[in-house]
Design an enzyme around this catalytic site. Structure first.
Site, PDB file in Angstrom:
ATOM      1  N   TYR A 118       0.575  -1.525   0.185  1.00 45.03           N
ATOM      2  CA  TYR A 118      -0.254  -0.194   0.036  1.00 45.03           C
ATOM      3  C   TYR A 118       0.941   0.988   0.098  1.00 45.03           C
ATOM      4  O   TYR A 118       2.061   1.624   0.688  1.00 45.03           O
ATOM      5  CB  TYR A 118      -1.252   0.165   1.210  1.00 45.03           C
ATOM      6  CG  TYR A 118      -1.839   1.494   0.842  1.00 45.03           C
ATOM      7  CD1 TYR A 118      -2.949   1.169   0.419  1.00 45.03           C
ATOM      8  CD2 TYR A 118      -1.073   2.012   1.866  1.00 45.03           C
ATOM      9  CE1 TYR A 118      -3.852   2.352   1.041  1.00 45.03           C
ATOM     10  CE2 TYR A 118      -2.093   3.937   2.139  1.00 45.03           C
ATOM     11  CZ  TYR A 118      -3.611   3.224   1.779  1.00 45.03           C
ATOM     12  OH  TYR A 118      -3.996   5.075   1.784  1.00 45.03           O
ATOM     13  N   GLU A 206      -3.391   7.471  -4.197  1.00 42.91           N
ATOM     14  CA  GLU A 206      -4.500   6.159  -3.341  1.00 42.91           C
ATOM     15  C   GLU A 206      -3.340   4.707  -4.054  1.00 42.91           C
ATOM     16  O   GLU A 206      -4.245   4.428  -5.367  1.00 42.91           O
ATOM     17  CB  GLU A 206      -5.310   5.994  -2.390  1.00 42.91           C
ATOM     18  CG  GLU A 206      -4.993   4.847  -1.604  1.00 42.91           C
ATOM     19  CD  GLU A 206      -5.682   4.763  -1.171  1.00 42.91           C
ATOM     20  OE1 GLU A 206      -7.244   4.374  -1.424  1.00 42.91           O
ATOM     21  OE2 GLU A 206      -6.241   4.703   0.441  1.00 42.91           O
TER      22      GLU A 206
END
Ligand code: GDP
Ligand code: MN
Length: 402
Positions: A118, A206
């Site tokens: 991530y 993101e």
């Protein structure tokens, strides 16, 4: 403003971040053609909606079936899945129960994934800096990682005077446990991502997951970008990516008239000038036992037309059983507000109680316009009086119906 995954990937790619090859498709035939053009032996068919959790989401017409992201091994399967997914409603953790209709698909070359990571960037209001967040727990939502294992989130705050430097990016790469040539690849990726963030005035970028492939490459398998609305005037190319079908129709209409409007769940519509006064008005409505139906700030320099548009927007909400107009005329003149309210009330055949509290510049003229209109408008002397009047009037009106 949000954009689709495929658009975000295109932008990130322009800044040098590595992304899989892909082609957007609006029909099963286009999906087939895209897969043929991409070639290879593994494809991913991805629903494009402005919400995450697509992989784990389910289609309303096929609750037992596959999710909104499908990895397939033949071109026929690409077309068959596209057929099922397009025009179907996808429900994910982020869409709520109503879900979103899938109108576009992104057809990508598939990868064999070794690890999912991530990486996110956002503006941290507390430090007024861009913060890079990274975690080895890719694929999971960051909120979930923060809840379950907060120690697995690495945060690096970037001083705007220097911007992101190689050492910041390397710190992230080491923190993710990368080795060898992955470190250089991740560093380049992070610096590209940071440059896209700052130059495009993003609010959030993101990448979840950022993946390590079997061949040792690093690439963004998913991408989410959202932009600062107040900076869009200097990014016409980003503004052009807006997909209105993904936005709330009332909020869209509000934006067209430069109104700050947020829809809420209550039954008392509010029209106020100034964000602070609008918040106070909502609070006082609650204090008197009512529930605000919206937040609406008409702004300081509103025209009669804008006020009329705001009023119509409030009344278009079927839950609204009463309206409170609360204006403090500083820059805004009370007569302009009164003109706009009267014009709009006539046009829409106002059939709910309307309480108006005016104070400030040209207040007498404003009150006169309301009186002369012949419309059943209740005038209030102060905010508490206004809130009390509207909540009482709504209670009486609904009692009458029941
Ligand atoms: P989201 O569920 O809306 O966040 O959509 P993502 O784009 O993140 O896709 C969900 C999941 O699908 C990813 O976390 C991957 O596990 C999987 N996925 C997406 N693309 C590929 C691919 O090319 N190959 C493989 N094996 N899995 C993929
Ligand atoms: Mn994702």
């Amino acid at each position: 403003m949000n954009i689709h995954e495929y658009q975000a990937k295109e932008l990130l790619g322009r800044y040098g971040a590595s992304v899989p090859k892909g082609i957007v498709a609006f029909s099963p035939a286009e999906a087939r053609a895209a897969a043929e053009k991409l070639g290879g032996s593994l494809w991913v068919v991805k629903s494009q909606i402005h919400a995450g959790g697509r992989g784990a989401g389910r289609f309303k017409n096929d609750p037992g079936g596959n999710g909104g992201v499908r990895v397939v091994k033949s071109i026929d399967e690409v077309a068959a899945n596209a057929e099922k997914m397009l025009s179907s409603v996808l429900v994910t953790k982020q869409t709520g129960e109503t879900g979103r209709e899938v109108r576009r698909l992104y057809i990508e070359e598939g990868y064999r994934i070794q690890r999912e990571l991530y990486i996110g960037m956002l503006i941290d209001r507390a430090t007024s800096r861009i913060t890079i967040m990274a975690s080895t727990e890719g694929g999971m939502e960051i909120e979930e990682i923060a809840h379950r294992s907060p120690e697995k989130i690495l945060k690096i705050s970037i001083d705007p005077a220097t911007g992101a430097q190689t050492f910041h990016a390397r710190q992230v790469a080491y923190g993710l446990g990368l080795t060898g040539k992955q470190i250089g690849a991740a560093t380049r990726f992070i610096l590209s991502m940071y440059r896209a963030f700052t130059e495009l005035d993003a609010q959030i970028v993101e990448i979840n997951p950022l993946v390590l492939t079997d061949d040792g490459d690093i690439l963004a398998l998913d991408a989410k970008m959202s932009f600062d609305d107040n900076a869009l005037f200097r990014h016409a190319d980003i503004e052009a990516l807006r997909d209105e079908s993904e936005e709330d129709p009332a909020e869209l209409e509000a934006a067209r008239h430069s109104l700050n409007y947020v829809k809420l769940d209550g039954n008392i519509g509010c029209m106020v000038n100034g964000a602070g006064l609008a918040m106070a008005t909502m609070d006082i409505i609650k204090l008197y036992g009512g529930e605000p139906a919206n937040f609406l700030d008409v702004g300081g320099g509103a025209t009669r037309e804008r006020v009329a548009a705001a009023f119509k927007l409030i009344l278009a909400d079927s839950k609204v059983e009463g309206v409170l107009v609360n204006i403090f005329g500083g820059i805004m003149r009370c007569d302009v507000i009164a003109d706009g309210v009267v014009a709009a009330a006539r046009e829409v055949n106002l059939n709910v109680p309307l309480v108006v509290r005016l104070e400030g510049t040209n207040v007498e003229l404003g009150k006169q316009i309301l009186r002369d209109s012949g419309l059943p408008i209740m005038s209030a002397d102060n905010l508490a009086d206004a809130a009390q009047k509207v909540t009482t009037a709504v209670a009486q009106a609904t009692e009458g119906v029941n």
